[in-house]
Design an enzyme around this catalytic site. Structure first.
Site, PDB file in Angstrom:
ATOM      1  N   LEU A 124       0.838  -1.207   0.000  1.00 55.69           N
ATOM      2  CA  LEU A 124       0.000   0.000   0.000  1.00 55.69           C
ATOM      3  C   LEU A 124       0.875   1.260   0.000  1.00 55.69           C
ATOM      4  O   LEU A 124       0.724   2.146  -0.825  1.00 55.69           O
ATOM      5  CB  LEU A 124      -0.914  -0.031   1.245  1.00 55.69           C
ATOM      6  CG  LEU A 124      -1.806   1.181   1.493  1.00 55.69           C
ATOM      7  CD1 LEU A 124      -2.776   1.395   0.335  1.00 55.69           C
ATOM      8  CD2 LEU A 124      -2.618   1.009   2.791  1.00 55.69           C
ATOM      9  N   ILE A 156       7.889  -2.316   1.850  1.00 59.33           N
ATOM     10  CA  ILE A 156       6.959  -3.435   1.891  1.00 59.33           C
ATOM     11  C   ILE A 156       7.611  -4.640   2.580  1.00 59.33           C
ATOM     12  O   ILE A 156       8.629  -5.160   2.115  1.00 59.33           O
ATOM     13  CB  ILE A 156       6.472  -3.800   0.466  1.00 59.33           C
ATOM     14  CG1 ILE A 156       5.890  -2.542  -0.223  1.00 59.33           C
ATOM     15  CG2 ILE A 156       5.468  -4.947   0.513  1.00 59.33           C
ATOM     16  CD1 ILE A 156       4.801  -1.806   0.557  1.00 59.33           C
ATOM     17  N   GLU A 363       1.451  -0.435  10.134  1.00 58.23           N
ATOM     18  CA  GLU A 363      -0.009  -0.686  10.103  1.00 58.23           C
ATOM     19  C   GLU A 363      -0.799   0.490  10.689  1.00 58.23           C
ATOM     20  O   GLU A 363      -1.804   0.317  11.363  1.00 58.23           O
ATOM     21  CB  GLU A 363      -0.350  -2.023  10.770  1.00 58.23           C
ATOM     22  CG  GLU A 363       0.225  -3.159   9.944  1.00 58.23           C
ATOM     23  CD  GLU A 363      -0.371  -4.507  10.208  1.00 58.23           C
ATOM     24  OE1 GLU A 363      -1.544  -4.592  10.589  1.00 58.23           O
ATOM     25  OE2 GLU A 363       0.365  -5.487  10.005  1.00 58.23           O
TER      26      GLU A 363
HETATM   27  C1  LIG Z   1       9.772  -1.397   8.734  1.00 62.88           C
HETATM   28  C2  LIG Z   1       8.502  -0.998   8.051  1.00 62.88           C
HETATM   29  C3  LIG Z   1       7.701  -1.983   7.454  1.00 62.88           C
HETATM   30  C4  LIG Z   1       6.536  -1.618   6.768  1.00 62.88           C
HETATM   31  N1  LIG Z   1       5.784  -2.573   6.127  1.00 62.88           N
HETATM   32  C5  LIG Z   1       4.766  -2.179   5.304  1.00 62.88           C
HETATM   33  C6  LIG Z   1       4.074  -3.131   4.468  1.00 62.88           C
HETATM   34  O1  LIG Z   1       4.326  -4.344   4.518  1.00 62.88           O
HETATM   35  N2  LIG Z   1       3.130  -2.664   3.608  1.00 62.88           N
HETATM   36  C7  LIG Z   1       2.802  -1.349   3.519  1.00 62.88           C
HETATM   37  O2  LIG Z   1       1.939  -1.000   2.699  1.00 62.88           O
HETATM   38  N3  LIG Z   1       3.418  -0.420   4.318  1.00 62.88           N
HETATM   39  C8  LIG Z   1       4.396  -0.806   5.196  1.00 62.88           C
HETATM   40  N4  LIG Z   1       5.045   0.133   5.980  1.00 62.88           N
HETATM   41  C9  LIG Z   1       4.616   1.511   5.947  1.00 62.88           C
HETATM   42  C10 LIG Z   1       3.939   1.998   7.238  1.00 62.88           C
HETATM   43  O3  LIG Z   1       2.652   1.472   7.356  1.00 62.88           O
HETATM   44  C11 LIG Z   1       3.992   3.539   7.230  1.00 62.88           C
HETATM   45  O4  LIG Z   1       5.336   3.888   7.501  1.00 62.88           O
HETATM   46  C12 LIG Z   1       3.069   4.178   8.236  1.00 62.88           C
HETATM   47  O5  LIG Z   1       1.739   3.981   7.882  1.00 62.88           O
HETATM   48  C13 LIG Z   1       3.322   5.675   8.407  1.00 62.88           C
HETATM   49  O6  LIG Z   1       3.506   6.340   7.197  1.00 62.88           O
HETATM   50  P1  LIG Z   1       4.787   7.293   7.007  1.00 62.88           P
HETATM   51  O7  LIG Z   1       5.952   6.533   7.496  1.00 62.88           O
HETATM   52  O8  LIG Z   1       4.811   7.774   5.619  1.00 62.88           O
HETATM   53  O9  LIG Z   1       4.571   8.483   8.018  1.00 62.88           O
HETATM   54  P2  LIG Z   1       3.744   9.852   7.744  1.00 62.88           P
HETATM   55  O10 LIG Z   1       2.368   9.521   7.313  1.00 62.88           O
HETATM   56  O11 LIG Z   1       4.549  10.743   6.894  1.00 62.88           O
HETATM   57  O12 LIG Z   1       3.672  10.448   9.201  1.00 62.88           O
HETATM   58  C14 LIG Z   1       4.720  11.204   9.808  1.00 62.88           C
HETATM   59  C15 LIG Z   1       4.250  11.630  11.198  1.00 62.88           C
HETATM   60  O13 LIG Z   1       3.083  12.431  11.105  1.00 62.88           O
HETATM   61  C16 LIG Z   1       2.015  11.848  11.841  1.00 62.88           C
HETATM   62  N5  LIG Z   1       0.751  12.060  11.140  1.00 62.88           N
HETATM   63  C17 LIG Z   1       0.492  11.886   9.810  1.00 62.88           C
HETATM   64  N6  LIG Z   1      -0.782  12.155   9.549  1.00 62.88           N
HETATM   65  C18 LIG Z   1      -1.373  12.495  10.721  1.00 62.88           C
HETATM   66  C19 LIG Z   1      -2.683  12.870  11.106  1.00 62.88           C
HETATM   67  N7  LIG Z   1      -3.684  12.962  10.223  1.00 62.88           N
HETATM   68  N8  LIG Z   1      -2.912  13.140  12.426  1.00 62.88           N
HETATM   69  C20 LIG Z   1      -1.916  13.057  13.341  1.00 62.88           C
HETATM   70  N9  LIG Z   1      -0.644  12.713  13.032  1.00 62.88           N
HETATM   71  C21 LIG Z   1      -0.385  12.423  11.744  1.00 62.88           C
HETATM   72  C22 LIG Z   1       2.360  10.373  11.927  1.00 62.88           C
HETATM   73  O14 LIG Z   1       1.730   9.750  13.028  1.00 62.88           O
HETATM   74  C23 LIG Z   1       3.871  10.431  12.074  1.00 62.88           C
HETATM   75  O15 LIG Z   1       4.213  10.670  13.403  1.00 62.88           O
HETATM   76  C24 LIG Z   1       6.169  -0.238   6.704  1.00 62.88           C
HETATM   77  C25 LIG Z   1       6.963   0.733   7.335  1.00 62.88           C
HETATM   78  C26 LIG Z   1       8.112   0.378   7.989  1.00 62.88           C
HETATM   79  C27 LIG Z   1       8.957   1.464   8.609  1.00 62.88           C
END
Ligand SMILES: Cc1cc2nc3c(=O)[nH]c(=O)nc-3n(C[C@H](O)[C@H](O)[C@H](O)COP(=O)(O)OP(=O)(O)OC[C@H]3O[C@@H](n4cnc5c(N)ncnc54)[C@H](O)[C@@H]3O)c2cc1C
Length: 383
Positions: A124, A156, A363
């Site tokens: 995703l 991912i 997640e």
């Molecule tokens: C090791 C690892 C494995 C992963 N595995 C998968 C996978 O298998 N499949 C997949 O699809 N994804 C995966 N991910 C992605 C993961 O789900 C995302 O990193 C996560 O959802 C957060 O997105 P971002 O890192 O872009 O942070 P951002 O969305 O950029 O957020 C940055 C900060 O802002 C805050 N923030 C953002 N929006 C809001 C809001 N509306 N209100 C309050 N605070 C907010 C967040 O909480 C965070 O503190 C993985 C990530 C990692 C690091």
């Protein structure tokens, strides 16, 4: 602590504990240091029928529920979070097929995933679409009997290692989240390749990788459900998968407590074991109490989901939020109890602290979990 497990549930715990003790714990420091993906351990997990837990009997599964998956995830995470995540990420990958796939898709894809012969992954996230999943830019354009995928997925879990990928892409970009759809893409499909493998802070035995789609043609029938259903399927998937992240967090916290407790009984300062100091005793007491509270919430949530209850988003978010915050706190306190030794790689607690952090992020970050809980409270009331 006893949770009145059935004989079958206790067997799941025992098998996972045995795999963790015999196969995972002796290797975890090396897997962490060298970023070794646990292929052999996952094969053993598959042979032990643990991947069948997720699935109904008609598709090669055992017909058990989220509760049993949580028991397994907790015990595996007690050994190593990278192993537990690789296990759970396969479940996350095939949940969209299980939740919304056609009969033919289930019959084709689920049995080899149940047996552990194949692994799945869930695609995703993109560089500009993390919490804001409606911002994905990967596109899927219908062209005769095919969808043509273009775009890059980031971070991912099981990327490169999995055989079957559920990929979210825009079929109608102008509609935002309502224009997203989800597709099954098999490894080896022309136009589907793997990019950068991440060098992570923790959970280093799991593979986290980019997925690149360049004019990747997949049969039209690989769409799950129909166009525009992607966002809804993603949310339904997370509702069912988040308690397992909570269970992983409980497992790491439990492991950290066990390390801190046994160290406190042998480390002597001022002529006495540090476990005789009330400051340390109170930390241990708080750690144990928090873990039990988190475990109870995770187990309760899993049981509610297994009962068939429909409104599960709030509880599911609560279980992931609470357990992961507890895991971060408990692992940090375990390092504190071990003092300077806790900071050194010869003891496992620094790794547990690094690993625990991801449970507050993936997640859906814990800020997003709080948003989900608050919106549900406002919409449906406090009870
Ligand atoms: C090791 C690892 C494995 C992963 N595995 C998968 C996978 O298998 N499949 C997949 O699809 N994804 C995966 N991910 C992605 C993961 O789900 C995302 O990193 C996560 O959802 C957060 O997105 P971002 O890192 O872009 O942070 P951002 O969305 O950029 O957020 C940055 C900060 O802002 C805050 N923030 C953002 N929006 C809001 C809001 N509306 N209100 C309050 N605070 C907010 C967040 O909480 C965070 O503190 C993985 C990530 C990692 C690091």
């Amino acid at each position: 602590m006893r949770y009145f497990l059935t004989e079958e549930q206790q067997m799941i715990v025992d098998i996972c504990r045995q795999i963790a003790e015999e196969r995972v714990i002796p290797q975890r420091a090396e897997m962490d240091e060298k970023e070794i993906f646990p292929t052999d351990i996952l094969k053993e997990i598959g042979k032990s029928d643990l991947l069948r837990l997720f699935l109904p009997e008609e598709f090669g599964g055992m017909g058990t529920g989220i509760f049993e998956v949580c028991l397994a995830a907790e015990e595996l995470a007690r050994g190593d979070l990278g192993v537990a995540t690789s296990y759970a990420a396969s479940g996350l990958g095939f949940l969209p097929i299980l939740i919304s796939g056609s009969r033919q898709q289930k019959e084709k894809y689920l049995p080899p995933l149940a047996s552990g012969e194949k692994l799945a992954a869930f695609g995703l996230t993109e560089s500009e679409a993390g919490s804001d999943v409606g911002a994905i830019r990967t596109t899927a354009a219908l062209d005769g009997g095919y969808y043509v995928l273009n775009g890059t997925k980031q971070w991912i879990s099981n990327g490169g290692e999995a055989d079957i990928y559920t990929i979210f892409a825009m079929t109608n970009p102008r509609k935002g989240a309502r224009g997203a759809s989800v597709f099954i893409v098999e490894k080896g499909t022309e136009g589907f390749s793997f990019g950068k493998k991440e060098n992570k802070m923790g959970m280093r035995s799991s593979a986290t990788r980019e997925l690149i789609f360049t004019d990747c043609k997949i049969p039209k029938e690989n769409i799950i459900s129909r166009e525009g259903m992607g966002f809804i399927i993603a949310m339904k998937t997370f509702d069912k998968s988040r308690p397992a992240v909570g269970a992983q967090a409980v497992g790491i916290a439990q492991a950290a407590l066990e390390e801190a407790l046994s160290y406190s009984k042998i480390r002597k300062q001022f002529g006495a074991t540090i476990s005789s100091f009330q400051a340390i005793q109170h930390m241990l007491a708080d750690m144990a109490t928090s873990i039990e509270a988190a475990r109870s919430l995770v187990y309760y949530t899993a049981k509610v989901i297994d009962s068939g209850e429909k409104n599960i988003s709030r509880l599911s978010a609560m279980s992931k939020l609470f357990a992961s915050d507890i895991a971060m706190e408990v692992t940090t306190n375990a390092v504190q109890i071990l003092g300077g030794y806790g900071y050194m790689k010869e003891y496992p607690v620094e790794k547990m602290m690094r690993d625990a952090k991801i449970t507050q992020i993936y997640e859906g970050t814990n800020q997003i979990q709080r948003n989900i809980i608050a919106l549900d409270l406002i919409k449906r009331g406090a009870l």
